[in-house]
Motif scaffolding. Structure first.
Motif, PDB file in Angstrom:
ATOM      1  N   GLU A  90       0.834  -1.204   0.000  1.00 41.93           N
ATOM      2  CA  GLU A  90       0.000   0.000   0.000  1.00 41.93           C
ATOM      3  C   GLU A  90       0.871   1.258   0.000  1.00 41.93           C
ATOM      4  N   GLN A  91       1.998   1.210   0.668  1.00 45.53           N
ATOM      5  CA  GLN A  91       2.916   2.348   0.738  1.00 45.53           C
ATOM      6  C   GLN A  91       3.499   2.677  -0.637  1.00 45.53           C
ATOM      7  N   PHE A  92       3.560   1.686  -1.516  1.00 41.60           N
ATOM      8  CA  PHE A  92       4.158   1.891  -2.828  1.00 41.60           C
ATOM      9  C   PHE A  92       3.466   3.008  -3.611  1.00 41.60           C
ATOM     10  N   VAL A  93       2.159   3.143  -3.445  1.00 44.06           N
ATOM     11  CA  VAL A  93       1.395   4.148  -4.188  1.00 44.06           C
ATOM     12  C   VAL A  93       1.939   5.557  -3.930  1.00 44.06           C
ATOM     13  N   ASP A  94       2.204   5.877  -2.671  1.00 42.73           N
ATOM     14  CA  ASP A  94       2.648   7.230  -2.314  1.00 42.73           C
ATOM     15  C   ASP A  94       4.166   7.369  -2.214  1.00 42.73           C
ATOM     16  N   GLU A  95       4.849   6.313  -1.831  1.00 44.21           N
ATOM     17  CA  GLU A  95       6.298   6.350  -1.590  1.00 44.21           C
ATOM     18  C   GLU A  95       6.974   5.107  -2.164  1.00 44.21           C
ATOM     19  N   PRO A  96       7.089   5.016  -3.494  1.00 44.64           N
ATOM     20  CA  PRO A  96       7.653   3.791  -4.083  1.00 44.64           C
ATOM     21  C   PRO A  96       9.079   3.486  -3.616  1.00 44.64           C
ATOM     22  N   THR A  97       9.887   4.514  -3.468  1.00 42.67           N
ATOM     23  CA  THR A  97      11.270   4.290  -3.029  1.00 42.67           C
ATOM     24  C   THR A  97      11.293   3.696  -1.629  1.00 42.67           C
ATOM     25  N   GLN A  98      10.531   4.287  -0.732  1.00 47.66           N
ATOM     26  CA  GLN A  98      10.482   3.792   0.646  1.00 47.66           C
ATOM     27  C   GLN A  98       9.864   2.396   0.705  1.00 47.66           C
ATOM     28  N   ALA A  99       8.896   2.132  -0.135  1.00 46.95           N
ATOM     29  CA  ALA A  99       8.261   0.812  -0.152  1.00 46.95           C
ATOM     30  C   ALA A  99       9.274  -0.271  -0.534  1.00 46.95           C
ATOM     31  N   VAL A 100      10.139   0.019  -1.498  1.00 48.83           N
ATOM     32  CA  VAL A 100      11.152  -0.959  -1.901  1.00 48.83           C
ATOM     33  C   VAL A 100      12.133  -1.201  -0.756  1.00 48.83           C
ATOM     34  N   LEU A 159      11.174   0.218  -9.763  1.00 50.72           N
ATOM     35  CA  LEU A 159      10.769  -0.046  -8.380  1.00 50.72           C
ATOM     36  C   LEU A 159       9.551  -0.965  -8.334  1.00 50.72           C
ATOM     37  N   ARG A 160       8.625  -0.773  -9.270  1.00 52.82           N
ATOM     38  CA  ARG A 160       7.464  -1.677  -9.349  1.00 52.82           C
ATOM     39  C   ARG A 160       7.927  -3.098  -9.630  1.00 52.82           C
ATOM     40  N   THR A 161       8.881  -3.230 -10.534  1.00 52.65           N
ATOM     41  CA  THR A 161       9.426  -4.551 -10.862  1.00 52.65           C
ATOM     42  C   THR A 161      10.102  -5.172  -9.637  1.00 52.65           C
ATOM     43  N   ALA A 162      10.832  -4.354  -8.883  1.00 55.31           N
ATOM     44  CA  ALA A 162      11.476  -4.855  -7.663  1.00 55.31           C
ATOM     45  C   ALA A 162      10.428  -5.373  -6.690  1.00 55.31           C
ATOM     46  N   MET A 163       9.330  -4.655  -6.550  1.00 52.06           N
ATOM     47  CA  MET A 163       8.261  -5.092  -5.636  1.00 52.06           C
ATOM     48  C   MET A 163       7.688  -6.433  -6.065  1.00 52.06           C
TER      49      MET A 163
END
Length: 183
Positions: A90-100, A159-163
């Protein structure tokens, strides 16, 4: 036929049988290692430059892995990790870098919870390769993107790919691998 000739024939037959037994053992070991390690077998072969060295390396990984105190997760722990993963996604939507970053930490925490060492990426990857060879490439790809992101070189799509890669590794580690776990 003389006694000497008979003894010579028996010795020759025994030598041939021993050679066949050794060759069969090597072939069976090779087949087992290929099956266990999958693409990691080929990676070890490429890195070592010869089959015997690669197979020695993989056998050493198995020996080191067998010394680990691996644990299956109980239902409460599994649910906590699942809930944390959902928060990271869920964090990826607003903070992709932090989510990774959080995904990397969560996977590392899960490794520790299962009983894997968490110091040194290469050491982690080698030990994971024994029971998690099928998802190891996902871990390698996610880690590569994580490192690029640390240098500011990863796009949002990266970053999406990393997730996606981290999710695959996370789900594999979260799974119940009782056959390899010791209490």
């Amino acid at each position: 036929m003389s006694t000497g000739t008979t003894i010579g024939v028996i010795i020759a037959v025994l030598v041939v049988l021993v050679v066949i037994a050794v060759l069969l053992k090597v072939a069976m070991q090779r087949k087992r290692l290929r099956s266990t390690f999958g693409p990691e077998y080929d990676r070890a072969l490429e890195r070592n430059g010869n089959r015997m060295a690669a197979e020695r390396e993989l056998a050493e990984r198995e020996r080191e892995h067998s010394k680990l105190e691996l644990r299956a997760l109980n239902a409460v722990t599994r649910e906590n990790y699942t809930r944390n993963w959902t928060l990271v996604q869920e964090q990826f939507v607003d903070e992709p870098t932090q989510a990774v970053v959080q995904a990397d930490h969560l996977v590392t925490d899960l490794m520790a919870e299962r009983g894997y060492p968490t110091e040194g990426y290469e050491h982690q990857a080698k030990l994971l390769s024994v029971q998690h060879a099928r998802t190891l490439d996902h871990y390698r790809e996610a880690h590569t993107i994580y490192e690029r992101q640390e240098r500011g070189e990863a796009s949002t799509e990266d970053l999406r790919t990393a997730m996606v890669h981290y999710r695959t590794v996370f789900e594999d580690l979260l799974g119940d691998h009782r056959e390899g776990a010791r209490s």
